[in-house]
Design a protein around this motif. Sequence first.
Motif, PDB file in Angstrom:
ATOM      1  N   CYS A   1      -5.401   6.001  -0.740  1.00 62.78           N
ATOM      2  CA  CYS A   1      -4.032   5.520  -0.914  1.00 62.78           C
ATOM      3  C   CYS A   1      -3.581   5.958  -2.296  1.00 62.78           C
ATOM      4  O   CYS A   1      -4.341   5.899  -3.260  1.00 62.78           O
ATOM      5  CB  CYS A   1      -3.973   4.003  -0.787  1.00 62.78           C
ATOM      6  SG  CYS A   1      -4.571   3.448   0.809  1.00 62.78           S
ATOM      7  N   HIS A   2      -2.351   6.397  -2.402  1.00 60.52           N
ATOM      8  CA  HIS A   2      -1.860   7.000  -3.638  1.00 60.52           C
ATOM      9  C   HIS A   2      -1.647   6.005  -4.769  1.00 60.52           C
ATOM     10  O   HIS A   2      -1.114   6.361  -5.803  1.00 60.52           O
ATOM     11  CB  HIS A   2      -0.583   7.800  -3.358  1.00 60.52           C
ATOM     12  CG  HIS A   2      -0.859   9.001  -2.511  1.00 60.52           C
ATOM     13  ND1 HIS A   2      -1.223  10.216  -3.045  1.00 60.52           N
ATOM     14  CD2 HIS A   2      -0.867   9.162  -1.170  1.00 60.52           C
ATOM     15  CE1 HIS A   2      -1.421  11.089  -2.077  1.00 60.52           C
ATOM     16  NE2 HIS A   2      -1.221  10.476  -0.936  1.00 60.52           N
TER      17      HIS A   2
ATOM     18  N   TYR B   1      -1.913  10.446   9.442  1.00 60.17           N
ATOM     19  CA  TYR B   1      -1.827  10.608   7.997  1.00 60.17           C
ATOM     20  C   TYR B   1      -2.155  12.064   7.686  1.00 60.17           C
ATOM     21  O   TYR B   1      -2.878  12.709   8.436  1.00 60.17           O
ATOM     22  CB  TYR B   1      -2.837   9.725   7.250  1.00 60.17           C
ATOM     23  CG  TYR B   1      -2.696   8.255   7.498  1.00 60.17           C
ATOM     24  CD1 TYR B   1      -1.539   7.586   7.143  1.00 60.17           C
ATOM     25  CD2 TYR B   1      -3.722   7.532   8.081  1.00 60.17           C
ATOM     26  CE1 TYR B   1      -1.406   6.225   7.370  1.00 60.17           C
ATOM     27  CE2 TYR B   1      -3.595   6.170   8.314  1.00 60.17           C
ATOM     28  CZ  TYR B   1      -2.433   5.522   7.952  1.00 60.17           C
ATOM     29  OH  TYR B   1      -2.309   4.183   8.170  1.00 60.17           O
TER      30      TYR B   1
ATOM     31  N   MET C   1       0.845  -1.172   0.000  1.00 66.67           N
ATOM     32  CA  MET C   1       0.000   0.000   0.000  1.00 66.67           C
ATOM     33  C   MET C   1       0.892   1.237   0.000  1.00 66.67           C
ATOM     34  O   MET C   1       1.839   1.328   0.747  1.00 66.67           O
ATOM     35  CB  MET C   1      -0.887  -0.042   1.249  1.00 66.67           C
ATOM     36  CG  MET C   1      -1.972   0.997   1.226  1.00 66.67           C
ATOM     37  SD  MET C   1      -3.059   0.861   2.649  1.00 66.67           S
ATOM     38  CE  MET C   1      -4.241  -0.293   2.012  1.00 66.67           C
TER      39      MET C   1
ATOM     40  N   ARG D   1       1.512   5.663  -0.139  1.00 68.92           N
ATOM     41  CA  ARG D   1       1.248   6.743   0.810  1.00 68.92           C
ATOM     42  C   ARG D   1      -0.256   6.909   0.977  1.00 68.92           C
ATOM     43  O   ARG D   1      -1.018   6.697   0.061  1.00 68.92           O
ATOM     44  CB  ARG D   1       1.857   8.038   0.311  1.00 68.92           C
ATOM     45  CG  ARG D   1       3.357   8.007   0.262  1.00 68.92           C
ATOM     46  CD  ARG D   1       3.942   9.351  -0.129  1.00 68.92           C
ATOM     47  NE  ARG D   1       3.039  10.209  -0.850  1.00 68.92           N
ATOM     48  CZ  ARG D   1       3.250  10.667  -2.069  1.00 68.92           C
ATOM     49  NH1 ARG D   1       4.333  10.342  -2.717  1.00 68.92           N
ATOM     50  NH2 ARG D   1       2.391  11.459  -2.667  1.00 68.92           N
ATOM     51  N   ARG D   2      -0.674   7.322   2.165  1.00 67.01           N
ATOM     52  CA  ARG D   2      -2.095   7.457   2.449  1.00 67.01           C
ATOM     53  C   ARG D   2      -2.418   8.859   2.923  1.00 67.01           C
ATOM     54  O   ARG D   2      -1.574   9.544   3.493  1.00 67.01           O
ATOM     55  CB  ARG D   2      -2.513   6.463   3.523  1.00 67.01           C
ATOM     56  CG  ARG D   2      -2.362   5.035   3.080  1.00 67.01           C
ATOM     57  CD  ARG D   2      -2.663   4.129   4.206  1.00 67.01           C
ATOM     58  NE  ARG D   2      -1.399   3.814   4.860  1.00 67.01           N
ATOM     59  CZ  ARG D   2      -1.208   2.770   5.616  1.00 67.01           C
ATOM     60  NH1 ARG D   2      -2.192   1.953   5.864  1.00 67.01           N
ATOM     61  NH2 ARG D   2      -0.049   2.539   6.154  1.00 67.01           N
TER      62      ARG D   2
END
Length: 119
Positions: free
Chosen positions: A41-42, A75, A1, A3-4
Amino acid sequence: MGRRAWVGLQLGVQRLYGRIAGKQKRPVIIPVTYHRLGLYCHDFDFKLEKGTDMTRYEVVKSSGGWKIKTPEPEYPDVSADVLITQLQGAARNSRETAEHRKQAEVIVRQLSDLISLKK
């Protein structure tokens, strides 16, 4: 996963009255309320997690103004409108994969529907 970032509609900052001057003996606490829609999520993934979260930030005076001492955010937060604009650009970007363009369009629809329900 990847970056968020939390996706939200708005945040509320409680107004502080009076003046904070000199050497403050008590901590300065600023309550901030986040109205969140979900977690983005990116890698073009969006998880619906609607709710309200209140964080009490302790701030300290520094040479450049005020800075957050604690807590460190879990985040970053991004406005739903800003994310929609970014995803619309990604959906039109020929350098993105077809799968990512489709995922971006789906997330834009999800967020747009959630925003219209709030109005």
